[in-house]
Design a protein around this motif. Structure first.
Motif, PDB file in Angstrom:
ATOM      1  N   ALA A 118     -35.134 -35.648  29.587  1.00  0.00           N
ATOM      2  CA  ALA A 118     -35.165 -37.272  29.932  1.00  0.00           C
ATOM      3  C   ALA A 118     -36.022 -37.588  31.050  1.00  0.00           C
ATOM      4  N   GLY A 119     -36.350 -36.376  31.881  1.00  0.00           N
ATOM      5  CA  GLY A 119     -37.557 -36.448  32.911  1.00  0.00           C
ATOM      6  C   GLY A 119     -36.924 -36.441  34.257  1.00  0.00           C
ATOM      7  N   ILE A 139     -36.792 -44.615  36.387  1.00  0.00           N
ATOM      8  CA  ILE A 139     -35.383 -44.535  35.814  1.00  0.00           C
ATOM      9  C   ILE A 139     -35.112 -45.475  34.656  1.00  0.00           C
ATOM     10  N   ALA A 140     -35.713 -46.625  34.676  1.00  0.00           N
ATOM     11  CA  ALA A 140     -35.798 -47.407  33.661  1.00  0.00           C
ATOM     12  C   ALA A 140     -36.343 -46.817  32.212  1.00  0.00           C
ATOM     13  N   THR A 141     -37.372 -46.203  32.587  1.00  0.00           N
ATOM     14  CA  THR A 141     -38.304 -45.207  31.455  1.00  0.00           C
ATOM     15  C   THR A 141     -37.336 -44.221  30.994  1.00  0.00           C
ATOM     16  N   ALA A 142     -36.727 -43.422  31.740  1.00  0.00           N
ATOM     17  CA  ALA A 142     -35.899 -42.517  31.605  1.00  0.00           C
ATOM     18  C   ALA A 142     -34.632 -43.014  30.639  1.00  0.00           C
ATOM     19  N   ARG A 143     -33.887 -43.948  31.015  1.00  0.00           N
ATOM     20  CA  ARG A 143     -32.827 -44.514  30.169  1.00  0.00           C
ATOM     21  C   ARG A 143     -33.572 -44.994  28.710  1.00  0.00           C
ATOM     22  N   ALA A 144     -34.670 -45.580  28.675  1.00  0.00           N
ATOM     23  CA  ALA A 144     -35.273 -45.885  27.302  1.00  0.00           C
ATOM     24  C   ALA A 144     -35.375 -44.750  26.460  1.00  0.00           C
ATOM     25  N   TYR A 145     -35.806 -43.582  27.051  1.00  0.00           N
ATOM     26  CA  TYR A 145     -35.945 -42.176  26.337  1.00  0.00           C
ATOM     27  C   TYR A 145     -34.404 -41.824  25.858  1.00  0.00           C
ATOM     28  N   VAL A 146     -33.569 -41.868  26.800  1.00  0.00           N
ATOM     29  CA  VAL A 146     -32.336 -41.491  26.429  1.00  0.00           C
ATOM     30  C   VAL A 146     -31.867 -42.399  25.000  1.00  0.00           C
TER      31      VAL A 146
END
Length: 269
Positions: A118-119, A139-146
């Motif tokens: 998730a980075g 953080i928003a990018t990481a949540r999208a990956y999750v």
């Protein structure tokens, strides 16, 4: 005739008790037979980065004798103990490099994985070195990956574990929240950033717990044991930024493994 009926009843009762005890003994024997070996998989939160006392032969994987898998094995003496967790590991690394000790005699498996996919490292680097808006965006990018990608990667790992060790009880460990909000820190990240990072940890843990449950695994939630011991708490079990050893930043200390991770794993095992 009356005595005959009583005798028959007592005989039936004893037979039922005997069968129940035999069944319990068989189940216990089966469980004991299955639990012959323990394999510890995962990333730096399982290898023990930040806890010190690294095993020299583990090299860059930085496996620690103070990490929760080593502590559990030392106190429970499984018939075999394979410690393959490695610093920096992603799901693909577990599949490629960590599963070889698993077999039909493996009775217990622990794993923490998903944070690097998730980075995690890039999120913290961005938040520490760049602006608040950049931090929140990362953080928003990481949540999208999750949401989009991580569940499938976790499924691949969890399915591979079950395939190789079908009798194993698997405990999936999550990640702690990093910060105590409104805590003792007077510098560093903003409260908005700290809150967003904590929220991302919750989001990641929820996704991991859901996939673990789908595979019949036990999820170990360490957020409860780390409460009151986050960064800014005054009694932190997590390293903040460590400029002398940057790789240990935001990882559990030895106390974090013995007081935070070990009790949760022991309860789940």
């Amino acid at each position: 005739m009356r005595r005959s009926r009583i005798t028959a009843y007592v005989t039936s009762l004893l037979l039922a008790v005997g069968l129940a005890l035999t069944g319990a003994a068989t189940a216990q024997a089966s469980q004991t037979a299955a639990a012959t070996g323990y394999v510890a998989l995962g990333d730096s939160y399982s290898s023990g980065v930040g806890a010190g006392s690294y095993i020299s032969s583990s090299g860059d994987c930085k496996r620690s004798t103070k990490a929760y898998p080593y502590l559990w094995a030392a106190s429970h003496s499984p018939s075999s103990f394979d410690f393959t967790a490695c610093s920096g590991a992603r799901t693909g690394d577990v599949l490629a490099n960590q599963l070889s000790p698993l077999n039909t005699g493996t009775g217990l498996v622990s794993i923490s994985i998903g944070g690097n996919d998730a980075g995690f490292s890039d999120v913290m680097t961005t938040c520490v070195l760049q602006s608040e808006s950049s931090c929140l965006s990362r953080i928003a990018t990481a949540r999208a990956y999750v949401d989009s990608t991580l569940p499938g990667k976790l499924d691949s790992v969890y399915s591979a574990i079950t395939s190789r060790a079908p009798s194993a009880h698997v405990v999936v460990l999550g990640y702690p929240r990093f910060y105590q909000l409104s805590g003792s820190c007077i510098a560093g990240l903003s409260e908005t950033e700290r809150s967003a990072i904590n929220g991302a940890a919750d989001y990641l843990d929820s996704a991991i717990a859901k996939r673990a449950a789908a595979h019949g695994f036990t999820f170990g939630d360490v957020r409860t044991t780390f409460t009151g011991h986050e960064i800014c708490s005054g009694s932190a079990w997590l390293h903040s930024v460590n400029w002398l050893n940057i790789g240990e930043s935001y990882h559990p200390t030895a106390a974090g493994h013995s007081g935070g991770y070990l009790p949760v794993f022991t309860a789940g095992a």
